[in-house]
Design an enzyme around this catalytic site. Structure first.
Site, PDB file in Angstrom:
ATOM      1  N   ASP A 144       0.939   3.971  -8.459  1.00 50.20           N
ATOM      2  CA  ASP A 144       2.136   4.810  -8.425  1.00 50.20           C
ATOM      3  C   ASP A 144       2.711   4.976  -9.838  1.00 50.20           C
ATOM      4  OD1 ASP A 144       4.220   6.088  -6.694  1.00 50.20           O
ATOM      5  OD2 ASP A 144       5.522   4.578  -7.605  1.00 50.20           O
ATOM      6  N   GLU A 199     -14.537  -7.653 -12.015  1.00 50.88           N
ATOM      7  CA  GLU A 199     -15.014  -8.945 -11.511  1.00 50.88           C
ATOM      8  C   GLU A 199     -15.421  -8.833 -10.039  1.00 50.88           C
ATOM      9  OE1 GLU A 199     -12.001 -11.925 -11.981  1.00 50.88           O
ATOM     10  OE2 GLU A 199     -11.611 -11.241 -14.038  1.00 50.88           O
TER      11      GLU A 199
END
Ligand code: NOJ
Length: 581
Positions: free
Chosen positions: A229, A278
């Site tokens: 956002d 990751e």
């Protein structure tokens, strides 16, 4: 801390009319998000499982089979976190908790698991520009008073004027009025949106640390991505300089403002990218693969809500070590006009190609007037429209615009209810409105409630099947006829058009893939392009036009296409898909 980053490489001149690398059948193991169709669920308005008039996570969970049958790849959920709802959940009090109004963390977990089992990915909303004023940090910052170290995590400043009675600078809130509010001890704090949404200070290391753990929290729960956002707003210009003019809302999107699209935001996204990477590398759930469609990889993704002046500025957010996608608001803001559409399509593809990110396309979301109503009105009115206009024309054009969008290379975003052809509700009485911008006046987005009315599932019954009770915004009495029940299985309905289009998009190898279109010659007001053995023709005029026939008609957004002697008549405001073989 310096957050400067060298500018994006400038786009080389590009022959976008060149090869249609679009169709690359068999392209193995491409990142799933590159050509995904992502469906936005606005949780409070999608499905209400407990009859309190407010949609919830259990409601979304119960409707996953509908989304699977619709044929979308992923679901983006607007915020469902603990929040006082001053801005419909975009004011988050606890980033790791589900608001009781929407359910529990167990519901969120169940929703993610069920979605995966049905081959759907889940994207959640992340709100890093501001918190709620009921967030623990902000409450303590206020309670501890001036000098509290927690105030450094937000933008607290003394006021100007003899007694500090004037705001620290001239910035205006996107929702109207000053971007500063004074607290009882005399200090002011910054909020680019409502006063209940204080902006974080991203120069403070604790803010970055906190958001990295929030990312991991949701990644560990299994989400496939984040919609970021106000991604363009996190970093403010050094010294918070005045802008020097009023009515700043007019300037938004027209240039770089001291609070939007600052170069410093990119360092944040490079850090976030390392966290996400990751988690990369997982294969898509078996249920998501379709015959003839390569199995996708690519793990998790980010999509930026970044309102920038140009698509070239937007491309800076999706450089290879930053976010994966950014919404194409320039496309959303384009009128139903062949020339304008072609210009923005080319510009988008040219801007994204050098950074290697997929283009994205979107026509509606929870902040703008639905496209069926935008296109019912004359062009040039922008994205906040208060009149119903010519509904028939609006729906005809909306359907055509959707088929055009779904034929473009890249990823497409749908907003709940557009597959039903829902118009905006333009006549909501003032007393039911909840959009905070409406109450602050002179703001940018005061009429967003009109696109947030709960969607109809059944022809009759309480709230047309949204729930067993009412709905938090009143639904028009005509909505039974637009319901899922009324449209499913009905030939020619908008719902069936979307289902068919999404099925074809999946089955046609390469629709959505690639980074270019090959434009074909077409009459004035008509767009025609080829992508491999696929041709799309969009007639944006109010008259039918005659074009070449391109083989076998796959789908038309409007009346049937009549063909004779190698020519085809494409009806007014209609998009047609052809297979050349
Ligand atoms: C963008 C969201 O889409 C909108 O609904 C919200 O009001 C603002 N950001 C502030 O969070």
């Amino acid at each position: 801390m310096s957050r400067q980053h060298p500018a994006a490489p400038s786009a080389p001149p590009s022959p976008h009319a060149a090869s249609p690398h679009a169709a690359a059948p068999g392209a193995a193991h491409r990142d799933w998000w590159r050509d995904a169709v992502i469906y936005q669920v606005y949780p409070r308005s999608f499905a209400d499982s407990d009859g309190d008039g407010m949609g919830d996570l259990a409601g979304v969970r119960s409707r996953l089979p509908y989304l699977r049958a619709l044929g979308v790849d992923a679901v983006w959920l607007s915020p469902f976190y603990a929040s006082p709802q001053a801005d419909a959940g975009y004011d988050v009090a606890d980033y790791r908790a589900v608001d009781p109004m929407f359910g529990t963390l167990t519901d969120a977990d169940g929703l993610i698991r069920d979605a995966h089992a049905q081959g759907l990915r889940i994207i959640v909303d992340l709100v890093p520009n501001h918190s709620s004023d009921q967030h623990e940090w902000f409450k303590r910052a206020l309670a501890e008073g001036p000098g509290s170290p927690l105030r450094d995590r937000y933008h607290f400043r003394p006021g100007k004027g003899a007694r500090g009675e004037l705001p620290p600078n001239d910035w205006e809130s996107v929702f109207g009025g000053p971007a500063w509010t004074r607290v009882p001890d005399g200090a002011w704090y910054l909020h680019l949106f409502a006063p209940e949404q204080p902006d974080f200070n991203w120069e403070h290391p604790a803010v970055g640390d906190e958001f990295r753990t929030i990312l991991r929290f949701w990644l560990d729960l299994g989400v496939d991505g984040f919609r970021v956002d106000v991604a363009h707003g996190l970093v403010k210009a050094e010294g918070l300089p005045d802008i020097g003019t009023r009515d700043q809302v007019r300037l938004l999107g027209n240039g770089v403002m001291p609070f939007f699209d600052q170069d410093g935001v990119h360092a944040v996204y490079r850090e976030w990218r390392t966290v996400l990477d990751e988690y990369a590398g997982d294969e898509e759930p078996a249920a998501a693969s379709a015959p003839g469609r390569p199995r996708r990889t690519g793990g998790r993704m980010f999509v930026a809500e970044a309102w920038t002046p140009t698509v070239e500025r937007t491309a800076r957010y999706v450089r290879p070590d930053e976010l994966h996608q950014a919404f194409n608001f320039q496309y959303l803001s384009t009128d139903w006009d062949a020339g304008e559409l072609r210009r923005i399509i080319d510009r988008t593809l040219d801007a994204m190609r050098p950074v290697g990110a997929p283009a994205t396309w979107v026509l509606s979301n929870h902040d703008v007037t639905r496209h069926a109503t935008r296109f019912a009105n004359p062009p040039g009115l922008g994205t906040q429209i208060r009149t119903a206009g010519d509904r028939e024309q609006g729906l005809r054009r909306a359907r055509a615009a959707t088929l055009l969008m779904l034929a473009l290379p890249g990823s497409a975003y749908l907003y709940q209810g557009e597959e039903l052809g829902l118009p905006d509700v333009v006549d909501l009485p003032d007393e039911v409105r909840q959009d905070p911008a409406y109450f602050r006046g002179a703001g940018q987005d005061g009429f967003r409630d009109g696109c947030r009315v709960p969607i109809p599932w059944t022809r009759t019954g309480p709230s047309y099947g949204f729930g067993s009770g009412g709905s938090w915004l009143p639904q028009p009495s005509t909505w039974g006829e637009l319901s899922v029940q009324a449209q499913q299985g009905t030939p020619g309905s908008t719902l069936e058009l979307y289902r068919r289009a999404l099925r074809l998009r999946r089955a046609e190898p390469g629709l959505g893939a690639g980074d270019a279109v090959e434009w074909l010659r077409a009459p004035e007001g008509v767009l025609a392009f080829r992508r491999g053995e696929f041709v799309c023709v969009a007639n944006t005029t109010g008259e039918s036009v005659t074009t070449r026939s391109h083989g076998r008609v796959l789908l038309s957004s409007g009346d049937e296409v009549t063909e004779a002697d190698g020519e085809a008549k494409v009806p007014a405001d209609t998009t047609v898909w052809w297979a050349m073989t």
